[in-house]
Design a protein around this motif. Structure first.
Motif, mmCIF file in Angstrom:
data_model
loop_
_atom_site.group_PDB
_atom_site.id
_atom_site.type_symbol
_atom_site.label_atom_id
_atom_site.label_comp_id
_atom_site.label_asym_id
_atom_site.label_seq_id
_atom_site.Cartn_x
_atom_site.Cartn_y
_atom_site.Cartn_z
ATOM 1 N N ARG A 176 31.406 37.827 83.231
ATOM 2 C CA ARG A 176 30.976 38.868 84.163
ATOM 3 C C ARG A 176 31.675 38.706 85.512
ATOM 4 N NH1 ARG A 176 26.797 42.463 85.053
ATOM 5 N NH2 ARG A 176 26.151 42.698 87.234
ATOM 6 N N LEU A 177 31.800 37.479 85.970
ATOM 7 C CA LEU A 177 32.467 37.237 87.252
ATOM 8 C C LEU A 177 33.945 37.588 87.181
ATOM 9 C CD1 LEU A 177 30.740 33.884 88.251
ATOM 10 C CD2 LEU A 177 30.441 36.105 89.365
ATOM 11 N N LEU A 178 34.593 37.241 86.088
ATOM 12 C CA LEU A 178 36.004 37.576 85.931
ATOM 13 C C LEU A 178 36.205 39.087 85.929
ATOM 14 C CD1 LEU A 178 36.992 34.917 83.257
ATOM 15 C CD2 LEU A 178 37.973 35.093 85.546
ATOM 16 N N GLU A 179 35.320 39.811 85.263
ATOM 17 C CA GLU A 179 35.420 41.270 85.228
ATOM 18 C C GLU A 179 35.188 41.876 86.611
ATOM 19 O OE1 GLU A 179 32.605 42.491 82.311
ATOM 20 O OE2 GLU A 179 33.825 41.820 80.607
ATOM 21 N N GLU A 226 25.365 26.608 91.933
ATOM 22 C CA GLU A 226 25.360 25.648 90.842
ATOM 23 C C GLU A 226 26.258 26.092 89.687
ATOM 24 O OE1 GLU A 226 21.281 25.445 89.674
ATOM 25 O OE2 GLU A 226 20.786 23.932 91.193
ATOM 26 N N THR A 227 26.905 25.120 89.070
ATOM 27 C CA THR A 227 27.632 25.349 87.826
ATOM 28 C C THR A 227 26.700 25.045 86.660
ATOM 29 O OG1 THR A 227 29.731 24.690 88.844
ATOM 30 C CG2 THR A 227 29.628 24.693 86.433
ATOM 31 N N VAL A 228 26.511 26.028 85.793
ATOM 32 C CA VAL A 228 25.693 25.838 84.594
ATOM 33 C C VAL A 228 26.660 25.693 83.428
ATOM 34 C CG1 VAL A 228 23.869 26.775 83.129
ATOM 35 C CG2 VAL A 228 23.868 27.249 85.601
ATOM 36 N N ARG A 229 26.856 24.471 82.984
ATOM 37 C CA ARG A 229 27.887 24.156 82.000
ATOM 38 C C ARG A 229 27.738 25.022 80.740
ATOM 39 N NH1 ARG A 229 29.651 18.042 81.134
ATOM 40 N NH2 ARG A 229 30.038 18.479 83.349
ATOM 41 N N GLY A 230 28.850 25.609 80.361
ATOM 42 C CA GLY A 230 28.880 26.420 79.157
ATOM 43 C C GLY A 230 28.289 27.801 79.327
ATOM 44 N N ALA A 231 27.795 28.128 80.533
ATOM 45 C CA ALA A 231 27.151 29.431 80.729
ATOM 46 C C ALA A 231 27.743 30.218 81.894
ATOM 47 C CB ALA A 231 25.651 29.241 80.948
ATOM 48 N N GLY A 232 27.871 29.587 83.063
ATOM 49 C CA GLY A 232 28.392 30.309 84.222
ATOM 50 C C GLY A 232 27.948 29.665 85.515
ATOM 51 N N LEU A 273 30.370 36.328 95.862
ATOM 52 C CA LEU A 273 29.059 36.154 96.476
ATOM 53 C C LEU A 273 28.159 37.359 96.231
ATOM 54 C CD1 LEU A 273 29.980 34.429 99.833
ATOM 55 C CD2 LEU A 273 28.212 33.651 98.263
ATOM 56 N N GLU A 274 28.731 38.545 96.307
ATOM 57 C CA GLU A 274 27.946 39.757 96.073
ATOM 58 C C GLU A 274 27.310 39.734 94.683
ATOM 59 O OE1 GLU A 274 28.684 44.587 95.658
ATOM 60 O OE2 GLU A 274 30.099 43.358 96.806
ATOM 61 N N THR A 275 28.088 39.369 93.671
ATOM 62 C CA THR A 275 27.592 39.333 92.299
ATOM 63 C C THR A 275 26.477 38.309 92.139
ATOM 64 O OG1 THR A 275 29.824 39.916 91.560
ATOM 65 C CG2 THR A 275 28.294 39.167 89.890
ATOM 66 N N LEU A 276 26.640 37.139 92.759
ATOM 67 C CA LEU A 276 25.632 36.081 92.649
ATOM 68 C C LEU A 276 24.380 36.400 93.466
ATOM 69 C CD1 LEU A 276 28.055 33.032 92.898
ATOM 70 C CD2 LEU A 276 26.782 33.735 90.857
ATOM 71 N N MET A 277 24.553 36.980 94.660
ATOM 72 C CA MET A 277 23.410 37.289 95.517
ATOM 73 C C MET A 277 22.557 38.415 94.953
ATOM 74 S SD MET A 277 25.119 36.880 99.322
ATOM 75 C CE MET A 277 23.622 37.339 100.221
#
Length: 233
Positions: free
Chosen positions: A178-181, A216-222, A163-167
């Protein structure tokens, strides 16, 4: 009132500790179902935990690790096991102190007071709590909590990091890489589907705050977080 949770399977020791805690003005929580330690912890949010090593089902080291996932409250072991490795394991698993049985009640009280002062009182560091806010949605990374319009939900560490990364990047697509890292230091041992699991969990936590369709899931992007909710302050 300060609350202390006692995780001890010997009824006599439990009653002894409870008597002394209440004598000095502390509220106590006694664990009876040793498979629900974390449920009781989350329900009551104690200020400090007294923990034995030898417990039914899972040992104290296990429960210490589980508590550390969601809380930084002081954890003090009281155990009949006197070996140095037991003490090392307790500290390595997140404990703040280790006392051996038999114990002097006055020493236990003194240590409890000391750790409470360091955690919350006169010795506690004066550090302003970090928060991340987006349209009234507030993330508290240190306490692993998410709130909106006075309602809150608890998080685990990975959910908070996600959530921190997305917010921090609202409306922008954040790549899976980026999220995995951000969530895992060593990606080579992480199943790619694990990220999907945490995204699903975060969506459920948002739904508890009556937020739907924002992640939201952006297919093929993140993934992308859109502030579709209302700030009613």
């Amino acid at each position: 009132m300060t609350t202390i949770m006692i995780v001890e399977d010997d009824p006599k020791i439990c009653r002894l500790l409870q008597t002394h805690m209440e004598k000095y003005g502390y509220d106590t929580i006694l664990i009876e179902d040793f498979e629900r330690v974390m449920d009781r912890f989350r329900e009551n949010r104690p200020d400090l935990v007294l923990l034995d090593v030898n417990l039914p089902k899972y040992d104290g080291f296990y429960w210490c690790r589980q508590i550390r996932v969601v809380s930084t409250c002081p954890i003090l072991f009281i155990s009949a096991r006197e070996g140095k490795m037991d003490q090392v394991m307790a500290l390595e698993n997140g404990a703040d102190d280790y006392m051996t049985k038999p114990f002097y009640s006055e020493v236990v009280i003194a240590k409890i007071r000391s750790h409470l002062r360091r955690a919350y009182g006169s010795y506690a560091p004066r550090v302003k709590e970090r928060t991340i806010e987006l349209s009234g949605l507030i993330l508290y990374p240190e306490r692993l909590e998410l709130t909106l319009n006075g309602k809150g939900v608890e998080l685990v560490k990975k959910e908070s990091l996600l959530l921190e990364t997305l917010m921090e990047r609202p409306m922008l697509v954040v790549s899976r890489e980026r999220l995995l890292e951000k969530l895992w230091d060593d990606r080579q041992f992480v199943d790619d589907n694990t990220l999907n699991v945490y995204v699903t969990r975060v969506r459920k936590k948002l739904k508890e705050l009556e937020i739907e369709g924002a992640l939201e899931t952006v297919r093929g992007a993140g993934y992308r977080l859109k502030p579709t909710w209302r700030d009613e302050r």
